[in-house]
Design a protein around this motif. Structure first.
Motif, PDB file in Angstrom:
ATOM      1  N   LEU A  55       2.294   5.236   7.254  1.00 45.24           N
ATOM      2  CA  LEU A  55       1.471   5.617   5.990  1.00 45.24           C
ATOM      3  C   LEU A  55       1.277   7.699   6.141  1.00 45.24           C
ATOM      4  O   LEU A  55       1.492   8.732   5.440  1.00 45.24           O
ATOM      5  CB  LEU A  55      -0.345   5.708   5.673  1.00 45.24           C
ATOM      6  N   ASN A  69       2.599   6.796  -6.573  1.00 46.62           N
ATOM      7  CA  ASN A  69       1.408   6.894  -7.736  1.00 46.62           C
ATOM      8  C   ASN A  69       1.628   9.464  -7.257  1.00 46.62           C
ATOM      9  O   ASN A  69       2.028  10.136  -7.573  1.00 46.62           O
ATOM     10  CB  ASN A  69       0.171   6.719  -6.898  1.00 46.62           C
ATOM     11  N   GLU A  70       2.244   9.076  -5.665  1.00 47.81           N
ATOM     12  CA  GLU A  70       2.380  10.818  -5.517  1.00 47.81           C
ATOM     13  C   GLU A  70       3.462  11.976  -6.178  1.00 47.81           C
ATOM     14  O   GLU A  70       3.333  12.600  -6.606  1.00 47.81           O
ATOM     15  CB  GLU A  70       1.732  10.896  -4.299  1.00 47.81           C
ATOM     16  N   LYS A  93       2.538  10.155   4.276  1.00 50.42           N
ATOM     17  CA  LYS A  93       1.820  11.198   3.519  1.00 50.42           C
ATOM     18  C   LYS A  93       2.138  12.996   3.781  1.00 50.42           C
ATOM     19  O   LYS A  93       2.905  13.986   3.539  1.00 50.42           O
ATOM     20  CB  LYS A  93       0.397  11.222   4.662  1.00 50.42           C
ATOM     21  N   ILE A 112      -7.139   0.703   5.775  1.00 53.84           N
ATOM     22  CA  ILE A 112      -6.641   2.061   5.092  1.00 53.84           C
ATOM     23  C   ILE A 112      -7.809   3.174   5.933  1.00 53.84           C
ATOM     24  O   ILE A 112      -7.419   3.723   6.980  1.00 53.84           O
ATOM     25  CB  ILE A 112      -6.638   2.625   3.805  1.00 53.84           C
ATOM     26  N   LYS A 166      -8.079  -3.765   1.123  1.00 52.44           N
ATOM     27  CA  LYS A 166      -6.719  -3.016   1.975  1.00 52.44           C
ATOM     28  C   LYS A 166      -7.963  -1.105   1.904  1.00 52.44           C
ATOM     29  O   LYS A 166      -7.368  -0.620   2.978  1.00 52.44           O
ATOM     30  CB  LYS A 166      -6.649  -2.457   1.029  1.00 52.44           C
ATOM     31  N   ASP A 193      -5.898  10.853  -1.265  1.00 53.90           N
ATOM     32  CA  ASP A 193      -4.472   9.877  -0.538  1.00 53.90           C
ATOM     33  C   ASP A 193      -4.792   8.657  -0.748  1.00 53.90           C
ATOM     34  O   ASP A 193      -4.187   7.813  -1.423  1.00 53.90           O
ATOM     35  CB  ASP A 193      -3.889  10.454   0.704  1.00 53.90           C
ATOM     36  N   VAL A 198       0.292  -1.234   0.090  1.00 54.91           N
ATOM     37  CA  VAL A 198      -0.090  -0.058   0.056  1.00 54.91           C
ATOM     38  C   VAL A 198       0.961   0.781  -0.163  1.00 54.91           C
ATOM     39  O   VAL A 198       0.258   2.207  -0.691  1.00 54.91           O
ATOM     40  CB  VAL A 198      -0.767  -0.563   1.114  1.00 54.91           C
ATOM     41  N   ARG A 199       1.856   0.763   0.895  1.00 58.76           N
ATOM     42  CA  ARG A 199       2.645   1.924   0.875  1.00 58.76           C
ATOM     43  C   ARG A 199       3.225   2.549  -0.195  1.00 58.76           C
ATOM     44  O   ARG A 199       3.954   4.104  -1.323  1.00 58.76           O
ATOM     45  CB  ARG A 199       3.796   2.151   2.172  1.00 58.76           C
ATOM     46  N   ALA A 207      -6.690   6.957  -2.942  1.00 54.81           N
ATOM     47  CA  ALA A 207      -7.234   7.128  -4.191  1.00 54.81           C
ATOM     48  C   ALA A 207      -5.400   6.414  -4.864  1.00 54.81           C
ATOM     49  O   ALA A 207      -4.986   4.897  -5.500  1.00 54.81           O
ATOM     50  CB  ALA A 207      -7.141   7.977  -5.419  1.00 54.81           C
ATOM     51  N   SER A 208      -4.457   6.907  -4.372  1.00 61.96           N
ATOM     52  CA  SER A 208      -2.786   7.078  -4.677  1.00 61.96           C
ATOM     53  C   SER A 208      -2.597   5.782  -3.723  1.00 61.96           C
ATOM     54  O   SER A 208      -2.359   4.662  -4.331  1.00 61.96           O
ATOM     55  CB  SER A 208      -2.070   8.211  -4.106  1.00 61.96           C
ATOM     56  N   MET A 209      -3.085   5.324  -2.540  1.00 62.47           N
ATOM     57  CA  MET A 209      -2.295   3.750  -2.000  1.00 62.47           C
ATOM     58  C   MET A 209      -2.879   3.207  -2.694  1.00 62.47           C
ATOM     59  O   MET A 209      -2.413   2.122  -2.352  1.00 62.47           O
ATOM     60  CB  MET A 209      -2.778   4.639  -0.387  1.00 62.47           C
ATOM     61  N   LEU A 210      -4.555   2.753  -2.799  1.00 59.79           N
ATOM     62  CA  LEU A 210      -4.954   1.825  -4.252  1.00 59.79           C
ATOM     63  C   LEU A 210      -4.656   1.598  -5.279  1.00 59.79           C
ATOM     64  O   LEU A 210      -4.735   0.691  -6.223  1.00 59.79           O
ATOM     65  CB  LEU A 210      -6.582   2.062  -3.420  1.00 59.79           C
ATOM     66  N   GLY A 211      -3.936   2.602  -5.898  1.00 59.40           N
ATOM     67  CA  GLY A 211      -4.027   2.984  -7.365  1.00 59.40           C
ATOM     68  C   GLY A 211      -4.710   3.088  -8.532  1.00 59.40           C
ATOM     69  O   GLY A 211      -5.448   2.006  -9.235  1.00 59.40           O
ATOM     70  N   THR A 252       3.195   1.710  -3.839  1.00 58.99           N
ATOM     71  CA  THR A 252       1.706   2.444  -4.728  1.00 58.99           C
ATOM     72  C   THR A 252       1.543   3.760  -3.725  1.00 58.99           C
ATOM     73  O   THR A 252       1.595   4.672  -5.001  1.00 58.99           O
ATOM     74  CB  THR A 252       0.030   1.895  -4.571  1.00 58.99           C
ATOM     75  N   TYR A 253       1.485   4.135  -2.923  1.00 65.19           N
ATOM     76  CA  TYR A 253       0.770   6.030  -2.377  1.00 65.19           C
ATOM     77  C   TYR A 253       2.194   6.295  -3.073  1.00 65.19           C
ATOM     78  O   TYR A 253       1.899   7.471  -3.997  1.00 65.19           O
ATOM     79  CB  TYR A 253       0.834   5.104  -1.165  1.00 65.19           C
ATOM     80  N   LYS A 267       2.349  12.215  -9.233  1.00 65.17           N
ATOM     81  CA  LYS A 267       1.595  13.738  -9.274  1.00 65.17           C
ATOM     82  C   LYS A 267       1.840  15.267  -9.289  1.00 65.17           C
ATOM     83  O   LYS A 267       2.365  15.944  -9.152  1.00 65.17           O
ATOM     84  CB  LYS A 267       0.937  13.519  -8.027  1.00 65.17           C
TER      85      LYS A 267
END
Lengths: 391, 163
Positions: free
Chosen positions: A371, A305-306, A375, B11, B7, B22, A298-299, B24-28, A301-302, A309
């Motif tokens: 997380l 993606n961040e 963040k 979260i 998941k 946020d 999860v971390r 959305a980013s964590m889950l893709g 992917t986060y 962005k």
């Protein structure tokens, strides 16, 4: 007055301290730094494993063990590899328990490298390979892996680096710092080149439990490769057991015998309490790995993606717990970027060039943090990029 | 999708105030998809609410919590259901659990003083039909609440040694 420079071993004196050290020294002087810098899991060692360590202490199991490690532990390691990768290693003659993966790397290189032997090292990679090879009198031959190949080692790159003097290939995947992995097809191409040679592979698979998507493949699983592979792993990353200092080597008996000789004279035996804890980890730790892996995923992917962005280019790492974004668009060098980010935003990362020159233009971001902290750190990096936008 | 849904719940359980961006980013996933999943979870009562975890002891001295063990005579056909439902209607009651072991219902009650809570137990709970006995335990100090430590923050104890 003694001039120590003159009397010290020159190959030791010539080793430069790791580039990471400088950043850690700055970070240590500061308060409230969020560290995305360390290569150490943030999870606690699972309780049942700690309990096994406590039990060993209570029962006074505090003697030396066999030089190779407790036979029960070697049996567990052996059956773990049978279970996970369908590989056969004899607990009696092909397993050696070491003080972390680091000692294992040192033993493998020292046991194999003669003066002048060439060792192929793909970079960016863990900082210890080059100095250990040099101290053993070997000659590091660096391959710069490329972002466009997702930092995998390609067959062409390997072919181009092999000479008559090549003794060893270091295969550091899943990779620190890039998070790159080698999939079966990649490994098959590497194997094709090594077949029929006497080149030994030092496969550093310390992050093998941390892959996202497909499960890990070892080069030892590819035909004819097991006999030329020294497989290294350990408990630090998979079970969050860094301070227990326990790793191991799996390799053909004639090699293991020689490594054991060095180990017995330099170390005697690995920490006994840790070995008992490790038996518990291998017996009952699969669920712990699964839940930590899910959390890392999860971390991961986060963070990826961040960064995307924010407009940074970053390939999706499929292993370990690092993200390796390209920061060239900031106009800063890796050193400058990390130093200013640390001083101005109190976020610690590591410059990519600390892991080899080809890491310049990248930074290593470890997502071994909650997380919540990730963040905060990511929003600070975002601010930092905004404030330093080119033009 | 099932795995992603779980998941998402984990979260939110960790911190319900993450923005949908946020998450959305964590889950893709897209923000729209996240919003849709959350809405679905709320509708199905899988997510039953969002609340702040307040350490009232830092605010004033008028918050008392008690844990009350109830032994109950179960009713034919209804078991413990009816009595549990009656108890949960009371505003003072914060939680009601059916337990295994030495007693049947575990009820937590909030009040403004020990006396108020004790009287609530004596006058409202103990006198209900089918209640065999009660045992009241007052909470003296809260160290951890729904996974959140109230007395210290988690400090990163890792040194800067690893490469």
């Amino acid at each position: 007055m003694i001039n120590y420079e003159e009397i010290l071993n020159s190959s030791v004196v010539d080793i430069k301290p790791s580039g990471i050290r400088k950043f850690f020294d700055i970070a240590e002087q500061m308060e409230n730094v969020i560290s995305l810098g360390v290569g150490e899991p943030d999870f606690k060692t699972p309780w049942h494993i700690r309990q096994a360590g406590i039990d060993a202490l209570e029962k006074s199991k505090t003697r030396y063990t066999s030089n190779r490690g407790l036979i029960e532990l070697r049996r567990e390691i052996s059956s773990y590899y049978k279970r996970k990768l369908n590989l056969d290693y004899s607990p009696e003659s092909e397993v050696l328990v070491t003080v972390g993966g680091s000692e294992a790397i040192d033993l493998a290189i020292r046991a194999l490298i003669n003066e002048g032997d060439e060792v192929i090292i793909p970079e960016p990679s863990f900082v210890c390979y080059v100095p250990i090879v040099k101290m053993a009198g070997g000659v590091p031959v660096i391959i710069n892996t490329k972002a466009e190949n997702e930092f995998r080692l390609t067959a062409e790159e390997l072919k181009g680096a092999i000479t008559e003097k090549t003794k060893m290939l270091i295969l550091p995947f899943p990779n620190n710092p890039t998070g790159a992995i080698m999939e079966r097809e990649d490994l098959e191409k590497i194997a094709e080149i090594l077949k029929g040679t006497n080149i030994i592979i030092l496969s550093d698979e310390i992050y093998s439990e941390l892959t996202y998507g497909n499960s890990h493949t070892s080069i030892a699983q590819i035909g004819e490769m097991q006999e030329r592979t020294v497989l290294i792993s350990g408990f630090s990353k998979a079970y969050s057991m860094t301070g227990w200092r326990l790793g191991y080597i799996l390799c053909p008996a004639p090699l293991c015998k020689q490594m054991t000789k060095i180990h017995q004279f330099c170390i005697m035996s690995s920490p006994t309490v840790s070995q008992y804890a490790a038996i518990e980890a291998l017996k009952n730790g699969d669920d712990d790995i699964a839940s930590m892996r899910a959390e890392y995923d999860v971390r991961r992917t986060y963070v990826v993606n961040e960064f995307r962005k924010m407009g940074l280019s970053v390939f999706e790492p499929k292993g370990a717990f690092y993200v390796f974004p390209c920061i060239k668009s900031s106009g800063m060098t890796s050193d400058e970027f990390c130093e200013r980010l640390l001083k101005e935003k109190k976020v610690a990362t590591v410059p990519g060039n600390a892991f080899g020159e080809c890491g310049e233009g990248f930074i290593r971001v470890s997502y071994c943090n909650s997380l919540g902290n990730l963040k905060i750190a990511l929003s600070k990096i975002k601010e930092f990029l905004k404030e330093n936008k080119n033009g | 999708m099932e795995a992603k849904f779980e998941k998402l719940l984990k979260i939110l359980e960790e911190d319900a105030r993450y923005s949908s961006s946020d998450i959305a980013s964590m889950l893709g996933e897209s923000e729209e998809k996240v919003a849709e999943l959350i809405k679905e979870a709320e509708k199905e009562k899988i997510i039953c609410g969002y609340k702040a975890i307040v350490d009232w002891d830092k605010v004033n001295d008028i918050h008392v919590t008690a844990l009350i063990e109830l032994k109950v005579i179960p009713q034919k056909n209804l078991g413990f259901e009816e009595i549990a439902e009656n108890i949960m209607q009371m505003d003072e009651v914060e939680s009601v659990y059916l337990m295994s072991g030495g007693y049947d219902l575990c009820v937590t009650v909030k009040g403004r003083s020990f006396k108020e809570v004790a009287l609530f137990v004596a006058k409202r709970l103990a006198v209900m039909d089918n209640i065999e006995s009660t045992a009241t335990h007052f909470v003296l100090r809260r160290y951890k609440e729904v996974g959140v430590k109230l007395i210290e923050s988690d400090k990163d104890d890792r040194g800067t040694y690893s490469f």
